[in-house]
Design a protein around this motif. Structure first.
Motif, PDB file in Angstrom:
ATOM      1  N   GLU A  46       0.846  -1.190   0.000  1.00  0.00           N
ATOM      2  CA  GLU A  46       0.000   0.000   0.000  1.00  0.00           C
ATOM      3  C   GLU A  46       0.882   1.240   0.000  1.00  0.00           C
ATOM      4  OE1 GLU A  46      -2.851   0.153   3.127  1.00  0.00           O
ATOM      5  OE2 GLU A  46      -3.831  -1.741   2.588  1.00  0.00           O
ATOM      6  N   ASN A  47       0.654   2.113  -0.960  1.00  0.00           N
ATOM      7  CA  ASN A  47       1.415   3.362  -1.062  1.00  0.00           C
ATOM      8  C   ASN A  47       2.924   3.117  -1.052  1.00  0.00           C
ATOM      9  OD1 ASN A  47      -1.019   4.929  -0.993  1.00  0.00           O
ATOM     10  ND2 ASN A  47      -1.033   4.733   1.253  1.00  0.00           N
ATOM     11  N   GLY A  48       3.333   2.071  -1.735  1.00  0.00           N
ATOM     12  CA  GLY A  48       4.746   1.765  -1.866  1.00  0.00           C
ATOM     13  C   GLY A  48       5.371   1.109  -0.647  1.00  0.00           C
ATOM     14  N   LYS A  49       4.541   0.704   0.326  1.00  0.00           N
ATOM     15  CA  LYS A  49       5.051   0.060   1.532  1.00  0.00           C
ATOM     16  C   LYS A  49       4.515  -1.367   1.650  1.00  0.00           C
ATOM     17  CE  LYS A  49       5.076   4.402   4.208  1.00  0.00           C
ATOM     18  NZ  LYS A  49       6.523   4.579   4.348  1.00  0.00           N
ATOM     19  N   TYR A  50       5.364  -2.262   2.133  1.00  0.00           N
ATOM     20  CA  TYR A  50       4.918  -3.613   2.457  1.00  0.00           C
ATOM     21  C   TYR A  50       4.213  -3.544   3.814  1.00  0.00           C
ATOM     22  CZ  TYR A  50       8.126  -5.025  -1.226  1.00  0.00           C
ATOM     23  OH  TYR A  50       8.772  -5.168  -2.438  1.00  0.00           O
ATOM     24  N   VAL A  51       2.964  -3.951   3.832  1.00  0.00           N
ATOM     25  CA  VAL A  51       2.150  -3.865   5.042  1.00  0.00           C
ATOM     26  C   VAL A  51       2.032  -5.261   5.658  1.00  0.00           C
ATOM     27  CG1 VAL A  51      -0.087  -3.230   6.015  1.00  0.00           C
ATOM     28  CG2 VAL A  51       0.870  -1.917   4.094  1.00  0.00           C
ATOM     29  N   ILE A  52       2.463  -5.372   6.904  1.00  0.00           N
ATOM     30  CA  ILE A  52       2.519  -6.666   7.581  1.00  0.00           C
ATOM     31  C   ILE A  52       1.678  -6.619   8.855  1.00  0.00           C
ATOM     32  CG2 ILE A  52       4.032  -8.376   8.669  1.00  0.00           C
ATOM     33  CD1 ILE A  52       6.331  -7.247   6.981  1.00  0.00           C
ATOM     34  N   ASP A  53       0.858  -7.629   9.045  1.00  0.00           N
ATOM     35  CA  ASP A  53       0.058  -7.743  10.264  1.00  0.00           C
ATOM     36  C   ASP A  53       0.741  -8.723  11.225  1.00  0.00           C
ATOM     37  OD1 ASP A  53      -1.744  -7.929  12.288  1.00  0.00           O
ATOM     38  OD2 ASP A  53      -3.459  -8.522  11.045  1.00  0.00           O
ATOM     39  N   PRO A  54       1.499  -8.227  12.188  1.00  0.00           N
ATOM     40  CA  PRO A  54       2.226  -9.117  13.100  1.00  0.00           C
ATOM     41  C   PRO A  54       1.339  -9.738  14.167  1.00  0.00           C
ATOM     42  CG  PRO A  54       2.608  -6.857  13.727  1.00  0.00           C
ATOM     43  CD  PRO A  54       1.765  -6.805  12.489  1.00  0.00           C
ATOM     44  N   TRP A  55       0.032  -9.490  14.083  1.00  0.00           N
ATOM     45  CA  TRP A  55      -0.903 -10.073  15.040  1.00  0.00           C
ATOM     46  C   TRP A  55      -1.620 -11.285  14.465  1.00  0.00           C
ATOM     47  CZ3 TRP A  55       0.280  -8.626  19.666  1.00  0.00           C
ATOM     48  CH2 TRP A  55       0.982  -7.426  19.801  1.00  0.00           C
ATOM     49  N   LEU A  56      -1.081 -11.764  13.343  1.00  0.00           N
ATOM     50  CA  LEU A  56      -1.457 -13.062  12.782  1.00  0.00           C
ATOM     51  C   LEU A  56      -0.209 -13.932  12.796  1.00  0.00           C
ATOM     52  CD1 LEU A  56      -3.686 -12.063   9.725  1.00  0.00           C
ATOM     53  CD2 LEU A  56      -4.443 -13.074  11.890  1.00  0.00           C
ATOM     54  N   TYR A  57      -0.335 -15.125  13.327  1.00  0.00           N
ATOM     55  CA  TYR A  57       0.835 -15.977  13.540  1.00  0.00           C
ATOM     56  C   TYR A  57       1.658 -16.168  12.267  1.00  0.00           C
ATOM     57  CZ  TYR A  57       3.605 -20.211  14.072  1.00  0.00           C
ATOM     58  OH  TYR A  57       4.639 -21.116  14.052  1.00  0.00           O
ATOM     59  N   SER A  58       1.021 -16.520  11.164  1.00  0.00           N
ATOM     60  CA  SER A  58       1.778 -16.810   9.944  1.00  0.00           C
ATOM     61  C   SER A  58       2.462 -15.566   9.391  1.00  0.00           C
ATOM     62  CB  SER A  58       0.858 -17.419   8.879  1.00  0.00           C
ATOM     63  OG  SER A  58      -0.221 -16.550   8.584  1.00  0.00           O
ATOM     64  N   LYS A  59       1.851 -14.405   9.588  1.00  0.00           N
ATOM     65  CA  LYS A  59       2.467 -13.159   9.104  1.00  0.00           C
ATOM     66  C   LYS A  59       3.680 -12.779   9.943  1.00  0.00           C
ATOM     67  CE  LYS A  59      -0.774 -12.707   6.008  1.00  0.00           C
ATOM     68  NZ  LYS A  59      -0.508 -13.031   4.589  1.00  0.00           N
ATOM     69  N   ARG A  60       3.569 -12.955  11.258  1.00  0.00           N
ATOM     70  CA  ARG A  60       4.728 -12.683  12.109  1.00  0.00           C
ATOM     71  C   ARG A  60       5.834 -13.694  11.835  1.00  0.00           C
ATOM     72  NH1 ARG A  60       4.528 -11.581  18.652  1.00  0.00           N
ATOM     73  NH2 ARG A  60       2.860 -10.158  17.971  1.00  0.00           N
ATOM     74  N   MET A  61       5.449 -14.957  11.649  1.00  0.00           N
ATOM     75  CA  MET A  61       6.450 -15.974  11.334  1.00  0.00           C
ATOM     76  C   MET A  61       7.126 -15.659  10.009  1.00  0.00           C
ATOM     77  SD  MET A  61       8.080 -18.590  12.371  1.00  0.00           S
ATOM     78  CE  MET A  61       7.144 -19.306  13.725  1.00  0.00           C
ATOM     79  N   GLY A  62       6.376 -15.075   9.080  1.00  0.00           N
ATOM     80  CA  GLY A  62       6.961 -14.682   7.807  1.00  0.00           C
ATOM     81  C   GLY A  62       8.068 -13.643   7.966  1.00  0.00           C
ATOM     82  N   MET A  63       7.933 -12.767   8.947  1.00  0.00           N
ATOM     83  CA  MET A  63       8.985 -11.787   9.212  1.00  0.00           C
ATOM     84  C   MET A  63      10.275 -12.503   9.605  1.00  0.00           C
ATOM     85  SD  MET A  63       6.588  -9.125  11.362  1.00  0.00           S
ATOM     86  CE  MET A  63       7.902  -8.002  11.842  1.00  0.00           C
ATOM     87  N   TYR A  64      10.137 -13.515  10.448  1.00  0.00           N
ATOM     88  CA  TYR A  64      11.309 -14.302  10.831  1.00  0.00           C
ATOM     89  C   TYR A  64      11.883 -15.053   9.625  1.00  0.00           C
ATOM     90  CZ  TYR A  64      10.287 -13.751  15.850  1.00  0.00           C
ATOM     91  OH  TYR A  64      10.099 -13.269  17.117  1.00  0.00           O
ATOM     92  N   LYS A  65      11.002 -15.585   8.798  1.00  0.00           N
ATOM     93  CA  LYS A  65      11.456 -16.373   7.653  1.00  0.00           C
ATOM     94  C   LYS A  65      12.264 -15.508   6.687  1.00  0.00           C
ATOM     95  CE  LYS A  65       9.608 -19.759   4.341  1.00  0.00           C
ATOM     96  NZ  LYS A  65       8.351 -20.389   3.848  1.00  0.00           N
ATOM     97  N   ILE A  66      11.784 -14.297   6.445  1.00  0.00           N
ATOM     98  CA  ILE A  66      12.521 -13.376   5.577  1.00  0.00           C
ATOM     99  C   ILE A  66      13.863 -13.031   6.203  1.00  0.00           C
ATOM    100  CG2 ILE A  66      12.545 -11.042   4.612  1.00  0.00           C
ATOM    101  CD1 ILE A  66       9.493 -11.265   4.331  1.00  0.00           C
ATOM    102  N   LEU A  67      13.868 -12.796   7.510  1.00  0.00           N
ATOM    103  CA  LEU A  67      15.122 -12.487   8.207  1.00  0.00           C
ATOM    104  C   LEU A  67      16.115 -13.639   8.077  1.00  0.00           C
ATOM    105  CD1 LEU A  67      16.672 -10.518  10.059  1.00  0.00           C
ATOM    106  CD2 LEU A  67      15.580 -11.651  12.018  1.00  0.00           C
ATOM    107  N   MET A  68      15.627 -14.864   8.218  1.00  0.00           N
ATOM    108  CA  MET A  68      16.506 -16.024   8.084  1.00  0.00           C
ATOM    109  C   MET A  68      17.045 -16.139   6.661  1.00  0.00           C
ATOM    110  SD  MET A  68      16.530 -17.105  11.128  1.00  0.00           S
ATOM    111  CE  MET A  68      17.651 -18.436  10.723  1.00  0.00           C
ATOM    112  N   ASN A  69      16.186 -15.915   5.683  1.00  0.00           N
ATOM    113  CA  ASN A  69      16.612 -16.007   4.283  1.00  0.00           C
ATOM    114  C   ASN A  69      17.639 -14.940   3.923  1.00  0.00           C
ATOM    115  OD1 ASN A  69      14.892 -18.189   3.810  1.00  0.00           O
ATOM    116  ND2 ASN A  69      13.212 -16.921   3.035  1.00  0.00           N
TER     117      ASN A  69
END
Length: 356
Positions: A46-69
């Protein structure tokens, strides 16, 4: 007191847990690891930003997954396949929290996180979830700010929780403004990680420094959340925070195998009134012993001037019957608890190097 008892060394200073028999690494990944986002383009824009909902388990886990990658290439010099990436401790701990029901609404005012409600929902009233937020959002956003993630600092935004929004930072600028010391520590880690001359041991010290700083920031803000839990669970949360100080002092390597093994000793469900280690019938001997040991470590920490920095917990053998009896006589253990710990002195052993 000028020393730590041997059981404290065994449990938090020098932990090494063997994963018995052959295993598939894929079996040890956190729940929904494969289904979670693995790159920024998996999130909406949205508006050139990646919008992440860290209050959903899979979305927060995705933040970790990207960090690991994104950090995998920097650990290749230590071992192949990202095995020695010590950031594994973060997603694995989050997965344990999800599996054991620690991300649900403990007040039961909502169905957040429950099987009969939204199973992937992470409750803002969960003490574990709020502490974890500071161990997800801050290291993630600091990684973006350091340039290690491949996007600019203004390209990511985290969504707020449904309440208490002012207690959480949502982007790099707000995190730097609210928690400048902790963000700086994470940034230092990532800068050191990008240096070819950095050793594993040195990097591990920077990791623990940033980790503890995040934990202390969060604990001060969310200690009142522990009121939602039973006394055994609230005590365990406090015990765990103390134990992390000693794990840090011992430079415990939070790699995939080490953390996966250690977590086998953590409670497999939320503790309820009446749970008392080492006599919890649906826990393994190992889980009972670790839970008891963490509580005893907290007692020693409170009762003495011994700190992880002033005492070396890593030079003692497993506790003997004489030593358990001595602790019992001082009032730190009941007689039956002392016998329980004595029965299981070898479930944790001193680390010999970093290999299992």
């Amino acid at each position: 007191m000028a020393f730590l008892p041997p059981w404290a060394c065994a449990l938090v200073g020098c932990i090494s847990v063997s994963l018995a028999g052959a295993f598939s690494r894929s079996d040890l990944y956190p729940p929904l690891w494969n289904e979670s986002p693995g790159q920024f383009s998996d999130y909406r824009v949205e508006n050139g930003k990646y919008v992440i909902d860290p209050w959903l388990y899979s979305k927060r886990m995705g933040m970790y997954k990207i960090l690991m990658n994104k950090t995998a290439s920097y650990f290749e010099k230590f071992a192949p396949d990202n095995e020695q990436n010590f950031l594994w401790g973060l997603p694995l701990q989050h997965g344990w929290q999800y599996t054991t029901g620690r991300l649900v609404d403990p007040s039961r005012r909502t169905d957040c996180g429950y099987e009969y409600g939204d199973r992937l929902c992470i409750s803002v009233d969960s003490w574990w979830a709020d502490i974890n937020y500071f161990l997800c959002a801050l290291p993630f956003l600091a990684a973006v700010d350091s340039g290690i993630m491949g996007i600019s600092s203004d390209q990511v935004l985290l969504l707020p929780p449904p309440k208490d929004q002012t207690k959480f930072c949502l982007n790099i600028s707000s995190c730097q403004s609210s928690f400048p010391k902790t963000m700086k520590k994470w940034n230092v880690l990532y800068k050191r990680l990008q240096s070819p001359s950095s050793s594993f041991d040195d990097l591990l010290k920077y990791l623990w420094d940033a980790h503890l700083s995040s934990l202390k920031d969060a604990y001060k803000i969310f200690e009142d959340r522990l009121e939602y839990y039973s006394k055994p669970e609230a005590d365990f949360g406090r015990d765990w925070c103390v134990a992390l100080d000693y794990l840090a002092a011992a430079s415990f390597p939070t790699t995939f195998i080490q953390v996966s093994g250690f977590q086998k000793g953590l409670p497999p469900r939320v503790l309820v009134d009446g749970d008392k280690a080492p006599f919890i019938s649906d826990f393994t001997d190992f889980q009972n012993t670790v839970l008891l040991g963490l509580n005893l470590l907290h007692q020693v920490d409170n009762a003495t001037d011994c700190t992880p920095q002033s005492c070396n917990p890593c030079n003692s053998p497993a506790m003997s019957a004489t030593e358990t009896s001595a602790i019992y006589r001082t009032g730190n253990l009941t007689k039956s608890e002392a016998k329980g710990l004595e029965r299981h002195p070898t479930v944790v052993q001193p680390i010999a190097g970093r290999t299992l």
